[in-house]
Design a protein around this motif. Structure first.
Motif, PDB file in Angstrom:
ATOM      1  N   PRO A 192      31.470  30.702  53.320  1.00  0.00           N
ATOM      2  CA  PRO A 192      31.345  32.217  52.852  1.00  0.00           C
ATOM      3  C   PRO A 192      32.936  32.845  53.281  1.00  0.00           C
ATOM      4  O   PRO A 192      33.217  32.510  54.482  1.00  0.00           O
ATOM      5  N   LEU A 193      33.266  33.618  52.603  1.00  0.00           N
ATOM      6  CA  LEU A 193      34.357  34.304  52.889  1.00  0.00           C
ATOM      7  C   LEU A 193      34.210  35.894  52.514  1.00  0.00           C
ATOM      8  O   LEU A 193      33.746  36.021  51.442  1.00  0.00           O
ATOM      9  N   LEU A 194      34.996  36.757  53.345  1.00  0.00           N
ATOM     10  CA  LEU A 194      34.996  38.138  52.959  1.00  0.00           C
ATOM     11  C   LEU A 194      36.536  38.295  52.653  1.00  0.00           C
ATOM     12  O   LEU A 194      37.356  37.970  53.424  1.00  0.00           O
ATOM     13  N   ILE A 195      36.714  39.058  51.582  1.00  0.00           N
ATOM     14  CA  ILE A 195      37.955  38.981  51.003  1.00  0.00           C
ATOM     15  C   ILE A 195      38.380  40.635  50.759  1.00  0.00           C
ATOM     16  O   ILE A 195      37.392  41.183  50.148  1.00  0.00           O
ATOM     17  N   LEU A 196      39.469  41.069  51.405  1.00  0.00           N
ATOM     18  CA  LEU A 196      39.991  42.407  51.224  1.00  0.00           C
ATOM     19  C   LEU A 196      40.991  42.416  49.909  1.00  0.00           C
ATOM     20  O   LEU A 196      42.022  41.545  49.950  1.00  0.00           O
ATOM     21  N   ILE A 197      40.820  43.408  49.120  1.00  0.00           N
ATOM     22  CA  ILE A 197      41.702  43.327  47.948  1.00  0.00           C
ATOM     23  C   ILE A 197      41.942  45.094  47.966  1.00  0.00           C
ATOM     24  O   ILE A 197      40.932  45.899  47.631  1.00  0.00           O
ATOM     25  N   THR A 198      43.169  45.546  47.800  1.00  0.00           N
ATOM     26  CA  THR A 198      43.496  46.707  47.532  1.00  0.00           C
ATOM     27  C   THR A 198      43.869  46.994  46.006  1.00  0.00           C
ATOM     28  O   THR A 198      44.369  46.161  45.580  1.00  0.00           O
ATOM     29  N   LEU A 245      38.426  46.731  47.866  1.00  0.00           N
ATOM     30  CA  LEU A 245      37.439  45.878  47.490  1.00  0.00           C
ATOM     31  C   LEU A 245      37.239  45.096  48.703  1.00  0.00           C
ATOM     32  O   LEU A 245      38.033  44.597  49.159  1.00  0.00           O
ATOM     33  N   LEU A 246      35.787  45.046  48.938  1.00  0.00           N
ATOM     34  CA  LEU A 246      35.389  44.009  49.868  1.00  0.00           C
ATOM     35  C   LEU A 246      34.546  42.942  49.162  1.00  0.00           C
ATOM     36  O   LEU A 246      33.522  43.403  48.349  1.00  0.00           O
ATOM     37  N   VAL A 247      34.971  41.678  48.985  1.00  0.00           N
ATOM     38  CA  VAL A 247      34.386  40.876  48.087  1.00  0.00           C
ATOM     39  C   VAL A 247      33.926  39.945  48.983  1.00  0.00           C
ATOM     40  O   VAL A 247      34.417  39.275  50.003  1.00  0.00           O
ATOM     41  N   LYS A 248      32.576  39.502  48.476  1.00  0.00           N
ATOM     42  CA  LYS A 248      31.647  38.267  49.072  1.00  0.00           C
ATOM     43  C   LYS A 248      31.918  37.090  48.107  1.00  0.00           C
ATOM     44  O   LYS A 248      31.667  37.083  46.970  1.00  0.00           O
ATOM     45  N   SER A 249      32.582  36.135  48.587  1.00  0.00           N
ATOM     46  CA  SER A 249      32.937  34.860  47.762  1.00  0.00           C
ATOM     47  C   SER A 249      32.917  33.601  48.845  1.00  0.00           C
ATOM     48  O   SER A 249      32.118  33.694  49.947  1.00  0.00           O
ATOM     49  N   ALA A 250      33.438  32.496  48.408  1.00  0.00           N
ATOM     50  CA  ALA A 250      33.255  31.357  49.550  1.00  0.00           C
ATOM     51  C   ALA A 250      34.631  30.488  48.915  1.00  0.00           C
ATOM     52  O   ALA A 250      35.407  30.702  48.114  1.00  0.00           O
ATOM     53  N   GLN A 251      34.898  29.739  50.054  1.00  0.00           N
ATOM     54  CA  GLN A 251      36.202  28.993  50.326  1.00  0.00           C
ATOM     55  C   GLN A 251      36.271  28.081  48.893  1.00  0.00           C
ATOM     56  O   GLN A 251      37.368  28.026  48.482  1.00  0.00           O
ATOM     57  N   GLU A 252      35.273  27.720  48.506  1.00  0.00           N
ATOM     58  CA  GLU A 252      35.154  26.851  47.093  1.00  0.00           C
ATOM     59  C   GLU A 252      35.651  27.628  45.988  1.00  0.00           C
ATOM     60  O   GLU A 252      35.803  27.094  44.871  1.00  0.00           O
ATOM     61  N   GLN A 253      35.316  29.181  45.997  1.00  0.00           N
ATOM     62  CA  GLN A 253      35.903  29.905  44.871  1.00  0.00           C
ATOM     63  C   GLN A 253      37.190  30.380  44.892  1.00  0.00           C
ATOM     64  O   GLN A 253      37.662  31.259  44.054  1.00  0.00           O
ATOM     65  N   TRP A 254      38.124  30.036  45.827  1.00  0.00           N
ATOM     66  CA  TRP A 254      39.228  30.678  46.390  1.00  0.00           C
ATOM     67  C   TRP A 254      40.202  30.861  45.174  1.00  0.00           C
ATOM     68  O   TRP A 254      40.808  31.610  44.784  1.00  0.00           O
ATOM     69  N   GLU A 262      25.403  32.502  48.722  1.00  0.00           N
ATOM     70  CA  GLU A 262      25.495  31.383  48.164  1.00  0.00           C
ATOM     71  C   GLU A 262      25.018  30.927  47.065  1.00  0.00           C
ATOM     72  O   GLU A 262      25.659  30.328  45.756  1.00  0.00           O
ATOM     73  N   GLY A 263      23.710  31.220  46.671  1.00  0.00           N
ATOM     74  CA  GLY A 263      23.111  30.974  45.520  1.00  0.00           C
ATOM     75  C   GLY A 263      23.892  31.611  44.123  1.00  0.00           C
ATOM     76  O   GLY A 263      24.029  31.093  43.213  1.00  0.00           O
ATOM     77  N   GLU A 264      24.150  32.992  44.393  1.00  0.00           N
ATOM     78  CA  GLU A 264      25.012  33.557  43.285  1.00  0.00           C
ATOM     79  C   GLU A 264      26.255  32.734  43.049  1.00  0.00           C
ATOM     80  O   GLU A 264      26.489  32.805  41.843  1.00  0.00           O
ATOM     81  N   LEU A 265      26.793  32.252  43.936  1.00  0.00           N
ATOM     82  CA  LEU A 265      28.180  31.692  43.710  1.00  0.00           C
ATOM     83  C   LEU A 265      27.819  30.024  42.941  1.00  0.00           C
ATOM     84  O   LEU A 265      28.298  29.845  42.091  1.00  0.00           O
TER      85      LEU A 265
END
Length: 110
Positions: A3-9, A56-65, A100-103
């Motif tokens: 899992p990754l938390l990603i910041l985007i402005t 934006l606080l994005v919930k993603s994963a390393q595999e989706q980078w 993880e299930g949603e990704l």
């Protein structure tokens, strides 16, 4: 999945909503939170700048980078968008399974 938390402005709530929608449609994120009305102070091309932005606080994963980065670069209005990822140390088990299930749903559909 890692899992990754990603910041985007972004420049506005409208841009944030469009980007959030694009990330969800691409299954590059399982959830995107828009944090409105932040004030950013930064250096840009040798000058001090100040801007009203949305985070934006994005919930993603390393595999989706790579997919996430592609969507952001394609949709973002900034020449040099902030895309900064952090790996959470701990995530509650049921929430992590959903995240993880949603990704992973994208992998099952394609």
């Amino acid at each position: 999945m890692k899992p990754l938390l990603i910041l985007i402005t972004v420049s506005s709530e409208e841009e944030g909503a469009r980007l959030a929608s694009a990330l969800l449609e691409a299954r590059a994120a399982s959830c995107v939170n828009l944090l409105p009305a932040i004030r950013s102070f930064y250096w840009w091309q040798g000058k001090r700048e100040e801007a009203a932005e949305v985070l934006l606080l994005v919930k993603s994963a390393q595999e989706q980078w790579e997919k996430l980065e592609t969507v952001v670069r394609r949709q973002h209005s900034y020449e040099c968008p902030e895309i900064v990822a952090f790996s959470p140390e701990r995530v509650e088990g049921r929430y992590l399974a959903w995240w993880e299930g949603e990704l992973g749903a994208f992998s099952l559909e394609s």
